[in-house]
Scaffold this motif. Structure first.
Motif, PDB file in Angstrom:
ATOM      1  N   GLY A  30      30.568  19.859  71.400  1.00 41.33           N
ATOM      2  CA  GLY A  30      31.286  18.678  71.870  1.00 41.33           C
ATOM      3  C   GLY A  30      32.276  18.166  70.839  1.00 41.33           C
ATOM      4  O   GLY A  30      33.365  17.696  71.189  1.00 41.33           O
ATOM      5  N   THR A 230      29.323  13.616  73.631  1.00 39.00           N
ATOM      6  CA  THR A 230      29.261  13.902  72.197  1.00 39.00           C
ATOM      7  C   THR A 230      28.082  13.192  71.533  1.00 39.00           C
ATOM      8  O   THR A 230      27.498  13.694  70.588  1.00 39.00           O
ATOM      9  CB  THR A 230      30.596  13.565  71.510  1.00 39.00           C
ATOM     10  N   SER A 232      25.289  12.687  73.001  1.00 38.86           N
ATOM     11  CA  SER A 232      24.092  13.147  73.734  1.00 38.86           C
ATOM     12  C   SER A 232      23.426  12.005  74.502  1.00 38.86           C
ATOM     13  O   SER A 232      22.203  11.883  74.526  1.00 38.86           O
ATOM     14  CB  SER A 232      23.047  13.752  72.791  1.00 38.86           C
ATOM     15  N   SER A 323      21.957  21.420  69.464  1.00 45.61           N
ATOM     16  CA  SER A 323      22.248  20.551  70.607  1.00 45.61           C
ATOM     17  C   SER A 323      21.566  21.077  71.866  1.00 45.61           C
ATOM     18  O   SER A 323      21.027  20.294  72.650  1.00 45.61           O
ATOM     19  CB  SER A 323      23.755  20.492  70.876  1.00 45.61           C
ATOM     20  N   SER A 326      18.088  20.077  72.554  1.00 44.03           N
ATOM     21  CA  SER A 326      17.863  18.707  73.027  1.00 44.03           C
ATOM     22  C   SER A 326      18.265  18.560  74.489  1.00 44.03           C
ATOM     23  O   SER A 326      17.938  17.569  75.129  1.00 44.03           O
ATOM     24  CB  SER A 326      18.625  17.710  72.160  1.00 44.03           C
TER      25      SER A 326
END
Ligand code: PFF
Length: 447
Positions: A30, A230, A232, A323, A326
């Protein structure tokens, strides 16, 4: 504060780990891939300005809210919402918010892993004698090969599944601890390279001098979506991580550090990339290939470029992994809790689903390029649905949950705040500002 209550999935070993893990989730494709090309597609400075405003006014308050819900609920986002709704004597329908978040994570992972696959394949680029034309054509060659795209996409999902199946609390700390700072250093190196391209100031001007006439509903929605993506936010990733956070950690300070680090990396990536774009006569509106076309040119021109180029794409792939884990964790934790299945089974199930949906994204650049939804190929359509609709919508509901559904004393208790100015400003934001602004952007865009 929820002192004794712990998540069945474990707790981070120290305060530092939550910051690392949340930053690992936030910093990824991102920042380095998506932010520069979206800024380039949407006219540079105007987009950056709206994006920064969204981070501060909407993203940061919602991030605090998400961490708080996770830590108080101490379970997967869906079940944390359920138990906090019960604590506030309201309907358990709020579980649905966690469930749609888990679905959004799955859909994001499906195309995220295709782009992460590009980064992995670039590890073997070689970075020698690259010109603007050759760089563009090698990226296009990659896109036109269904087999390569599927291979890298599958490998990326397989590694994600492997890490999540072992339990994300194990081992993550060590990795992020050393590798993230390295990625940061290479981006700084690229900025130094950008300074001597002769187009450094042109790049800076493009990124930071807003042309206000370029701000329109589309730019606003894209900047808003990018702010959620970005950081999250809006789907429970940070909430899931909050559930593993020690009780004595200050949520406010932590959220500010994560947002600042994330924004810093995105801006530095932009500062490195746009001078290279202009110096090589490329178009800022190159689209998703922007980073993959520009950076190899820079690496091939600098001393030890092969080394730095290879290392950069290794680190970018690892940032993408920290990332992607997650993205799938909220769904995995939820399946484990509700179906009482093993972590490995839950992870393989969801990994398979993301892999399967992702096949259509991989093929949307070649065999299925004619197949469009509202004028977008499958990759772009999934990106639009998740980032610009599902995440901001999830964000509105999370803000409403924190601001209107949870009892104020529980909120204060969990945050460890006094009712001071900062608390009041934040509370006002989650109650009124964030939901209204997101709602207005939607209205503005869709009406
Ligand atoms: N924040 C990640 C990035 O910028 O690459 C992507 C992401 C991770 C989005 C987790 C959403 C999420 F829940």
């Amino acid at each position: 504060m929820s002192e004794e209550k712990r998540s069945i999935h474990g707790t981070w070993s120290s305060r530092w780990t939550f910051i690392l893990a949340a930053t690992g989730s936030a910093v990824g494709l991102g920042n380095i891939w998506k932010f520069p090309y979206m800024a380039g597609d949407n006219g540079g400075g105007a987009f950056v300005l709206v994006y920064l405003a969204c981070i501060c006014i909407i993203g940061l308050p919602i991030m605090l809210g998400e961490i708080m819900i996770g830590r108080r609920g101490r379970s997967s986002p869906a079940n944390s919402m359920k138990s906090l709704a019960a604590e506030a004597n309201t309907t358990s329908a709020w579980t649905l918010l966690g469930a749609t978040g888990a679905l959004a994570g799955l859909l994001i992972l499906s195309f995220y892993s295709v782009a992460a696959g590009w980064a992995m394949s670039y590890i073997f680029n070689g970075f020698q004698n690259i010109t603007a034309e050759s760089s563009s054509s090698s990226f296009n060659n990659l896109l036109s090969s269904p087999l390569s795209l599927i291979f890298w996409h599958s490998l990326f999902i397989a590694i994600t599944v492997f890490i999540v199946a072992r339990g994300i609390l194990k081992g993550l700390e060590k990795w992020i601890n050393t590798l993230m700072p390295m990625l940061f250093l290479i981006i700084l190196l690229l900025c130094i390279y950008a300074m001597q391209t002769g187009a450094f100031f042109e790049g800076l001007r493009y990124l930071f001098m807003p042309d206000f006439s370029k701000i329109n509903p589309q730019v606003m929605l894209e900047a808003l979506g990018q702010a959620f993506f970005t950081l999250s936010l809006g789907m429970g990733a940070i909430m899931a991580y909050g559930a593993y956070m020690p009780a004595n950690q200050n949520i406010g300070k932590t959220a500010v550090s994560v947002a600042a680090l994330d924004t810093g990396v995105a801006l530095l990536a932009g500062i490195a990339i746009f001078p290279i774009v202009f110096a090589n006569g490329l178009a800022p509106s190159e689209g998703p290939g922007l980073v993959f076309v520009t950076l190899p040119i820079a690496f091939s021109a600098m001393p030890f470029g092969i080394l730095f180029g290879t290392l950069f794409f290794v680190l970018l792939s690892i940032a993408a992994l920290s990332s992607s884990i997650s993205l799938i964790e909220p769904g995995v934790a939820w399946l484990i809790e509700s179906l009482k299945i093993k972590r490995i089974t839950a992870t393989i199930l969801l990994g398979f689903a993301a892999w399967f949906i992702g096949l259509f994204s991989a093929l949307s650049f070649n065999l299925l390029s004619e197949f469009t939804i509202l004028g977008k190929n499958f990759f772009d359509a999934t990106d639009f649905l998740t980032n610009q609709i599902m995440l901001p919508l999830g964000g509105i509901f999370i803000a409403i949950f924190v601001g209107w559904v949870m009892k104020k004393e529980h909120v204060l208790d969990e945050l460890g705040f006094q009712e001071n100015f900062i608390f009041k400003a934040w509370y006002f934001s989650v109650r009124f500002v964030a939901p209204t602004l997101v709602g207005l952007v939607f209205l503005y865009f869709f009406l």
